[in-house]
Scaffold this motif. Sequence first.
Motif, short mmCIF file in Angstrom:
data_model
loop_
_atom_site.label_atom_id
_atom_site.label_comp_id
_atom_site.label_asym_id
_atom_site.label_seq_id
_atom_site.Cartn_x
_atom_site.Cartn_y
_atom_site.Cartn_z
N PHE A 17 -67.00 -33.29 -20.51
CA PHE A 17 -68.12 -34.22 -20.63
C PHE A 17 -67.56 -35.64 -20.60
O PHE A 17 -66.46 -35.90 -21.09
CB PHE A 17 -68.88 -34.01 -21.94
N ASP A 18 -68.32 -36.57 -20.05
CA ASP A 18 -67.86 -37.96 -20.04
C ASP A 18 -67.99 -38.59 -21.42
O ASP A 18 -67.25 -39.50 -21.75
CB ASP A 18 -68.66 -38.77 -19.02
N PHE A 19 -68.94 -38.08 -22.21
CA PHE A 19 -69.04 -38.49 -23.61
C PHE A 19 -69.73 -37.37 -24.36
O PHE A 19 -70.76 -36.85 -23.91
CB PHE A 19 -69.84 -39.79 -23.78
N TRP A 20 -69.13 -36.99 -25.49
CA TRP A 20 -69.72 -35.93 -26.31
C TRP A 20 -69.47 -36.27 -27.77
O TRP A 20 -68.33 -36.43 -28.19
CB TRP A 20 -69.09 -34.58 -25.96
N PHE A 21 -70.54 -36.40 -28.52
CA PHE A 21 -70.44 -36.64 -29.96
C PHE A 21 -71.45 -35.74 -30.65
O PHE A 21 -72.64 -35.78 -30.34
CB PHE A 21 -70.71 -38.11 -30.30
N SER B 8 -79.89 -41.70 -30.54
CA SER B 8 -80.33 -42.33 -29.29
C SER B 8 -79.48 -43.54 -28.95
O SER B 8 -79.16 -43.79 -27.79
CB SER B 8 -81.80 -42.73 -29.39
N TRP B 9 -79.14 -44.31 -29.99
CA TRP B 9 -78.31 -45.49 -29.77
C TRP B 9 -76.84 -45.11 -29.63
O TRP B 9 -76.12 -45.66 -28.80
CB TRP B 9 -78.48 -46.48 -30.92
N GLY B 10 -76.39 -44.17 -30.46
CA GLY B 10 -74.98 -43.79 -30.43
C GLY B 10 -74.57 -43.17 -29.11
O GLY B 10 -73.53 -43.53 -28.54
N VAL B 11 -75.36 -42.23 -28.59
CA VAL B 11 -75.03 -41.59 -27.33
C VAL B 11 -75.14 -42.59 -26.18
O VAL B 11 -74.30 -42.60 -25.27
CB VAL B 11 -75.94 -40.37 -27.08
N GLU B 12 -76.15 -43.45 -26.23
CA GLU B 12 -76.28 -44.48 -25.20
C GLU B 12 -75.06 -45.40 -25.18
O GLU B 12 -74.52 -45.72 -24.12
CB GLU B 12 -77.55 -45.29 -25.44
N PHE B 13 -74.62 -45.79 -26.38
CA PHE B 13 -73.44 -46.64 -26.47
C PHE B 13 -72.22 -45.92 -25.89
O PHE B 13 -71.44 -46.51 -25.13
CB PHE B 13 -73.17 -47.03 -27.92
N GLY B 14 -72.05 -44.64 -26.24
CA GLY B 14 -70.91 -43.88 -25.76
C GLY B 14 -70.89 -43.75 -24.25
O GLY B 14 -69.84 -43.88 -23.61
N LEU B 15 -72.05 -43.48 -23.65
CA LEU B 15 -72.13 -43.34 -22.20
C LEU B 15 -71.85 -44.66 -21.50
O LEU B 15 -71.20 -44.70 -20.45
CB LEU B 15 -73.50 -42.80 -21.81
N ARG B 16 -72.34 -45.76 -22.08
CA ARG B 16 -72.08 -47.07 -21.49
C ARG B 16 -70.60 -47.43 -21.61
O ARG B 16 -70.02 -48.01 -20.69
CB ARG B 16 -72.95 -48.13 -22.17
#
Length: 262
Positions: free
Chosen positions: A48-52, A153-161
């Motif tokens: 995954f490009d980002f996984w939390f 919603s904010w944490g995953v968005e931040f990680g993907l960005r």
Amino acid sequence: MKGIYFISDAHLGCRAIGHQRQRERRLVRFLDDIKDKAQAVYLLGDMFDFWFEYRTVVPKGFTRFLGKVSELTDSGVEVHYFTGNHDIWCRGYLTKECGVIMHYEPITVELADKVFFIGHGDGLGDPSGRFKLLRSVFHNRLCQWLFSLIHPSWGVEFGLRWAKHSRAVHDTHTGGQPGDPPYLGEDKEHLVLFAKQYLKTHPDINCFVFGHRHIELDLMLSRSARLFVIGDWVSLCTYLVYDGENLFLENYVEGETQLSKP
């Protein structure tokens, strides 16, 4: 024996790479092709490009991939998952829901008649101070707990960005071309230098297997030791397979029959 397969670096969900659904489906078709031929599958990180994982929330998407992994484990295929530098924050979800065996550090394991050293490859031999600092922050339990307080919603968005920005910065260092720089040579390639040094104190190792670098490499380190960097599932669609005697570094092309080797 059935084959043992190694794949790495699919970066599912990466916003800097197009054709997301197509890449996931190709990966799923590969796993479906090997499900009756595989004794074990080793996923070497950055799938995954980002996984939390929050306590009750995981990133949305990837249902085809996760479903196929679950199908493999339900049928008795061992699936080992190694965390990389993009999916450090895997906890219990993939084990509980998909049945994978999690690894947070490289491992040494005997498979058939060979001793393997297996890991994602990040942090091994890389002298970059910036990378070491970021890695220590990402692995820090306090920092992980503080991040978990951010709304998903904010944490995953931040990680993907962050992941997208990181790839864009990386590409500027490779002349604007996507992907990692080509093979740097035995005297400069960090994973090669690490393996050679590690081999001095662990001469029983027969095979080093890494992802992370997004290149294909099959290098003899000595008469009895070999190093593989197994490419990626972003552009190369490469995998390593061990049939109990021989190792093959292959490209997956749909519709071909090369998977029958094991």
